[in-house]
Design a protein around this motif. Structure first.
Motif, mmCIF file in Angstrom:
data_model
loop_
_atom_site.group_PDB
_atom_site.id
_atom_site.type_symbol
_atom_site.label_atom_id
_atom_site.label_comp_id
_atom_site.label_asym_id
_atom_site.label_seq_id
_atom_site.Cartn_x
_atom_site.Cartn_y
_atom_site.Cartn_z
ATOM 1 N N PRO A 150 0.846 -1.197 0.000
ATOM 2 C CA PRO A 150 0.000 0.000 0.000
ATOM 3 C C PRO A 150 0.880 1.245 0.000
ATOM 4 C CG PRO A 150 0.335 -0.692 2.252
ATOM 5 C CD PRO A 150 1.271 -1.514 1.387
ATOM 6 N N THR A 164 -0.163 -4.865 -6.321
ATOM 7 C CA THR A 164 0.216 -4.888 -4.911
ATOM 8 C C THR A 164 1.301 -5.924 -4.623
ATOM 9 O OG1 THR A 164 -1.590 -6.432 -4.434
ATOM 10 C CG2 THR A 164 -2.047 -4.072 -4.149
ATOM 11 N N CYS A 174 0.300 4.234 -8.336
ATOM 12 C CA CYS A 174 -0.829 4.384 -7.423
ATOM 13 C C CYS A 174 -1.340 5.818 -7.522
ATOM 14 C CB CYS A 174 -0.417 4.083 -5.983
ATOM 15 S SG CYS A 174 0.454 2.498 -5.775
#
Length: 353
Positions: A150, A164, A174
């Motif tokens: 993340p 991921t 992202c």
């Protein structure tokens, strides 16, 4: 034949090894038989181009061959490098002689690392309520696969990544957004910090943080007023004139307590008294024509819009209408009666009135 394989004693190789590191190997070959061997050489399952000082070994003679191995990312993932070597020779009669194999296993440190680059469109000025879009490029800069990646940002929310799980050397993009607040406007900018995080087994890896800054326009409240009236005809004493006012919030902050102040009209009402940036409302008010207006022949009045308890004011706008004030002559006059009476003819009025 006998073979002893070892890391060069003359080198200072730090252990554990790391990917990309070069390891100098020595291969000590001994003719432990009772006949001379020719075409002596060493083969290695990882190292090529091994060189020896000669190719003939008499009985009981020893020589040292050398070769170099470069540690790979795969070795890093495996956690060690194991390789095997053999010495070979031939008797004068043509018989092939091989040494027993010799193997060595050396530990390799797995280098886990993430890097993050963060960016935003900083070529423009942002206002309260604007949405800033951030782009994050996350790269696995180590030699181990990382999962569950993340991006954590101290301002942006709803960050999503295209991938991921990242193999060594792989990258992903992202994105996340942030809405500019009144507090940001007071500071004049938004500066936020982000980092990426990943997992390799039980090991957590975090990237160094990266920051981005965008500039925010400070609070700029503003109002615009447009006043209108039907000025296509003259008005008479006692007639009510309706004025229309369009009030627009031309600033970048929300305005409350929106009102219109007119130097002649006292009952102005607005459809809305709170305006978001860019919004507008319509207000109306009426005025009754007086004898003084008739004597003047016209009515000019001025209005301004205000908000936030009068701290924000528009530029004034004015409107002018004509008022009938026809004088009376001779037989056209009659006694003045009722509320429409005024005195261009003393106590008499014109039939036209």
């Amino acid at each position: 034949m006998n073979l002893v394989k070892q890391v060069s004693a003359a080198s200072d190789v730090p252990l554990p090894l790391t990917p990309g590191q070069q390891v100098p190997y020595e291969y000590v070959v001994t003719n432990s038989g009772n006949t001379t061997l020719i075409d002596v050489n060493v083969t290695h399952d990882r190292v090529t181009g091994i060189s020896c000082p000669g190719s003939t070994l008499a009985s009981g003679q020893t020589m040292t061959c050398t070769g170099t191995y470069t540690v790979t990312d795969a070795d890093g993932l495996a956690g060690s490098v194991t390789n095997t070597a053999l010495a070979h020779g031939t008797t004068p009669g043509g018989t092939t002689v091989d040494s027993p194999p010799d193997s060595r296993t050396i530990g390799v440190a797995t280098s886990l690392a993430l890097s993050l680059t963060k960016s935003a469109d900083d070529s423009r000025l942002y206002e309260v309520g604007d949405q800033v879009t951030y782009t994050y490029t996350v790269t696995n800069s180590g030699d181990g696969t990382l999962t569950g990646i993340p991006v954590v940002d101290d301002r942006a929310t709803g960050i999503t990544c295209q991938a991921t799980t990242l193999a060594p050397g792989a990258s992903t993009t992202c994105t996340g957004t942030y809405t500019v607040t009144e507090q940001d406007a007071g500071l004049g900018n938004v500066t936020n910090i982000a980092f990426a995080r990943g997992q390799s087994g039980d090991t957590t890896v975090e990237s160094p943080p990266d920051s981005a800054r965008v500039d925010v326009v400070t609070n700029r409240p503003a109002l615009r007023l447009e006043k209108s009236v039907d000025d296509s005809r003259p008005y008479r004493v006692g007639e009510r004139i309706t004025y229309t006012y369009t009030v627009a919030n031309t600033g970048n902050t929300e305005l409350s307590d929106v009102t219109v102040v007119d130097d002649r009209v006292t009952d102005v009402t607005c459809q809305a008294t709170t305006l978001a940036p860019g919004a507008s409302t319509t207000c109306t008010g009426t005025y009754t024509v007086t004898e003084a207006d008739a004597a003047a022949g016209e009515i000019t009045n001025v209005a301004v819009a205000t908000a936030d308890n009068g701290t924000v004011r528009s530029e004034p706008d004015r409107a002018t209408v004509q008022v009938e004030s026809k004088p009376c002559h001779g037989k056209d006059c009659k006694p003045c009666q009722g509320k429409d009476c005024h005195k261009p003819c003393a106590d008499q009025r014109c039939d036209a009135y």
